[in-house]
Enzyme design. Structure first.
Site, PDB file in Angstrom:
ATOM      1  N   ASN A   1     -35.666  14.481  30.953  1.00 29.06           N
ATOM      2  CA  ASN A   1     -35.758  15.797  30.322  1.00 29.06           C
ATOM      3  C   ASN A   1     -34.394  16.372  29.955  1.00 29.06           C
ATOM      4  O   ASN A   1     -34.306  17.517  29.503  1.00 29.06           O
ATOM      5  CB  ASN A   1     -36.478  16.764  31.265  1.00 29.06           C
ATOM      6  CG  ASN A   1     -37.965  16.445  31.365  1.00 29.06           C
ATOM      7  OD1 ASN A   1     -38.675  16.450  30.347  1.00 29.06           O
ATOM      8  ND2 ASN A   1     -38.448  16.143  32.558  1.00 29.06           N
TER       9      ASN A   1
ATOM     10  N   ARG B   1     -38.450   9.898  38.345  1.00 26.63           N
ATOM     11  CA  ARG B   1     -39.732  10.603  38.478  1.00 26.63           C
ATOM     12  C   ARG B   1     -40.747   9.788  39.289  1.00 26.63           C
ATOM     13  O   ARG B   1     -41.370  10.302  40.224  1.00 26.63           O
ATOM     14  CB  ARG B   1     -40.289  10.896  37.082  1.00 26.63           C
ATOM     15  CG  ARG B   1     -41.433  11.878  37.086  1.00 26.63           C
ATOM     16  CD  ARG B   1     -41.905  12.131  35.668  1.00 26.63           C
ATOM     17  NE  ARG B   1     -40.799  12.498  34.794  1.00 26.63           N
ATOM     18  CZ  ARG B   1     -40.815  12.412  33.470  1.00 26.63           C
ATOM     19  NH1 ARG B   1     -41.902  11.978  32.850  1.00 26.63           N
ATOM     20  NH2 ARG B   1     -39.764  12.759  32.745  1.00 26.63           N
TER      21      ARG B   1
ATOM     22  N   SER C   1     -32.533  12.237  34.745  1.00 27.55           N
ATOM     23  CA  SER C   1     -33.681  12.919  34.124  1.00 27.55           C
ATOM     24  C   SER C   1     -33.912  12.551  32.660  1.00 27.55           C
ATOM     25  O   SER C   1     -32.991  12.572  31.847  1.00 27.55           O
ATOM     26  CB  SER C   1     -33.486  14.432  34.220  1.00 27.55           C
ATOM     27  OG  SER C   1     -34.523  15.085  33.517  1.00 27.55           O
TER      28      SER C   1
ATOM     29  N   GLY D   1     -31.915  13.119  42.574  1.00 32.16           N
ATOM     30  CA  GLY D   1     -31.237  11.971  41.951  1.00 32.16           C
ATOM     31  C   GLY D   1     -32.126  10.783  41.639  1.00 32.16           C
ATOM     32  O   GLY D   1     -31.758   9.944  40.830  1.00 32.16           O
TER      33      GLY D   1
ATOM     34  N   ASP E   1     -23.546  15.332  37.317  1.00 33.20           N
ATOM     35  CA  ASP E   1     -24.998  15.328  37.429  1.00 33.20           C
ATOM     36  C   ASP E   1     -25.477  16.665  36.852  1.00 33.20           C
ATOM     37  O   ASP E   1     -24.717  17.641  36.815  1.00 33.20           O
ATOM     38  CB  ASP E   1     -25.379  15.194  38.906  1.00 33.20           C
ATOM     39  CG  ASP E   1     -26.859  15.355  39.120  1.00 33.20           C
ATOM     40  OD1 ASP E   1     -27.636  14.638  38.462  1.00 33.20           O
ATOM     41  OD2 ASP E   1     -27.248  16.221  39.932  1.00 33.20           O
TER      42      ASP E   1
ATOM     43  N   ASP F   1     -29.195  18.260  37.178  1.00 33.47           N
ATOM     44  CA  ASP F   1     -30.097  19.051  38.035  1.00 33.47           C
ATOM     45  C   ASP F   1     -29.441  19.350  39.389  1.00 33.47           C
ATOM     46  O   ASP F   1     -29.159  18.432  40.157  1.00 33.47           O
ATOM     47  CB  ASP F   1     -31.398  18.279  38.300  1.00 33.47           C
ATOM     48  CG  ASP F   1     -32.173  17.976  37.024  1.00 33.47           C
ATOM     49  OD1 ASP F   1     -32.206  18.841  36.135  1.00 33.47           O
ATOM     50  OD2 ASP F   1     -32.763  16.880  36.928  1.00 33.47           O
TER      51      ASP F   1
ATOM     52  N   ASP G   1     -25.050  16.441  43.612  1.00 37.44           N
ATOM     53  CA  ASP G   1     -25.655  17.186  44.730  1.00 37.44           C
ATOM     54  C   ASP G   1     -26.583  16.283  45.548  1.00 37.44           C
ATOM     55  O   ASP G   1     -27.150  16.730  46.528  1.00 37.44           O
ATOM     56  CB  ASP G   1     -26.460  18.390  44.214  1.00 37.44           C
ATOM     57  CG  ASP G   1     -27.710  17.968  43.474  1.00 37.44           C
ATOM     58  OD1 ASP G   1     -27.640  16.983  42.695  1.00 37.44           O
ATOM     59  OD2 ASP G   1     -28.769  18.587  43.674  1.00 37.44           O
TER      60      ASP G   1
HETATM   61  C1  BG6 Z   1     -32.941  13.961  38.675  1.00 36.74           C
HETATM   62  C2  BG6 Z   1     -33.515  14.851  39.733  1.00 36.74           C
HETATM   63  O1  BG6 Z   1     -31.896  14.613  38.033  1.00 36.74           O
HETATM   64  O2  BG6 Z   1     -33.934  13.593  37.708  1.00 36.74           O
HETATM   65  C3  BG6 Z   1     -34.731  14.165  40.376  1.00 36.74           C
HETATM   66  O3  BG6 Z   1     -32.546  15.101  40.729  1.00 36.74           O
HETATM   67  C4  BG6 Z   1     -35.732  13.811  39.281  1.00 36.74           C
HETATM   68  O4  BG6 Z   1     -35.293  15.032  41.332  1.00 36.74           O
HETATM   69  C5  BG6 Z   1     -35.074  12.923  38.250  1.00 36.74           C
HETATM   70  O5  BG6 Z   1     -36.868  13.133  39.853  1.00 36.74           O
HETATM   71  C6  BG6 Z   1     -36.004  12.549  37.097  1.00 36.74           C
HETATM   72  O6  BG6 Z   1     -36.285  13.714  36.374  1.00 36.74           O
HETATM   73  P1  BG6 Z   1     -37.304  13.828  35.174  1.00 36.74           P
HETATM   74  O7  BG6 Z   1     -36.932  15.134  34.533  1.00 36.74           O
HETATM   75  O8  BG6 Z   1     -37.098  12.653  34.273  1.00 36.74           O
HETATM   76  O9  BG6 Z   1     -38.680  13.837  35.769  1.00 36.74           O
HETATM   77 MG    MG Z   2     -28.889  16.501  41.081  1.00 37.73          MG
END
Ligand code: BG6
Ligand code: MG
Length: 213
Positions: free
Chosen positions: A117, A48, A115, A45, A8, A10, A169
């Site tokens: 991002n 969004r 994510s 995890g 993972d 984040d 995590d």
């Molecule tokens: C996960 C995070 O990795 O990504 C979550 O643990 C988050 O908290 C999810 O909501 C989505 O992320 P993003 O960057 O697409 O908004």
């Molecule tokens: Mg995480």
């Protein structure tokens, strides 16, 4: 025998979970919704929009889908401001040593993150070079606790789930790993989770653990 490790992103490889917290906190404060680290742990995890729904569940108000889209975009814009400031120096020496050590021992490495991002984070920190595959919020239709993101990562590595470890995590991430048939390693919040196969205090414990499997 373990041949691959799926990380993972984040809160495992990087402390971007702190930026998620700050961005959600800013939105929640503006909406006068109570928000603290405990609520934030429930967002680990999950996608969004699902995270936003959890944040809004602490409000008495109801919001339209359009309003929610605007809120999610606002949170993401603030979150990306933090990400834009990241550099390779945000990758800890420990994390680098573990990734390099696993690669030297012939393990295949992948990212398995919810994510969208992920590409920006990899670009800013320069860690893409450590990974043989990336599976993230851009290539899945179901977020953790669904195993899709990890199953895709294993597929990209050409490995079976039983040949891979998932490092997480988030409780949702451990559930996803277990559902997909992976051996799960939990760090941070997930180290206390009863469904985690193997809790660790620091990533540096991974090399020994992989070698013992
Ligand atoms: C996960 C995070 O990795 O990504 C979550 O643990 C988050 O908290 C999810 O909501 C989505 O992320 P993003 O960057 O697409 O908004
Ligand atoms: Mg995480």
């Amino acid at each position: 025998m373990i041949k691959g490790v799926i990380f993972d992103l984040d809160g495992v490889l990087l402390f971007t979970d702190k930026y998620h917290y700050k961005a959600w906190k800013s939105l929640a404060d503006k909406l006068r919704i109570p928000f603290d680290e405990k609520v934030n742990d429930r967002l680990r995890g999950v996608s969004r929009m699902e995270s936003l729904n959890i944040v809004l569940s602490y409000s008495d108000q109801t919001f339209s889908e359009t309003e929610k889209e605007v809120m999610a975009a606002e949170k993401n814009a603030l979150y990306r401001e933090y990400l834009q400031k990241m550099t390779p120096s945000d990758v800890s020496d420990d994390t680098r040593a573990v990734l390099e050590g696993l690669r030297r021992r012939g393990l295949k490495l992948a990212i398995g993150s919810s994510s969208k991002n992920t590409p920006l984070i990899l670009e800013k920190t320069g860690i893409a070079k450590y990974f043989h595959a990336v599976s993230d919020g851009n290539n899945i239709t179901h977020s953790k606790p669904d195993p899709e993101v990890f199953l895709k990562a294993a597929e990209y590595l050409n490995l079976q789930p039983c040949e891979c470890i998932v490092v997480e995590d988030a409780e949702a991430g451990i559930d996803a790993g277990n559902a997909g048939g992976f051996l799960t390693v939990g760090i941070g919040c997930a180290a206390q989770y009863e469904k985690t196969d193997h809790p660790i205090k620091s990533l540096s414990e991974l090399i020994d653990f992989v070698q013992k499997q």
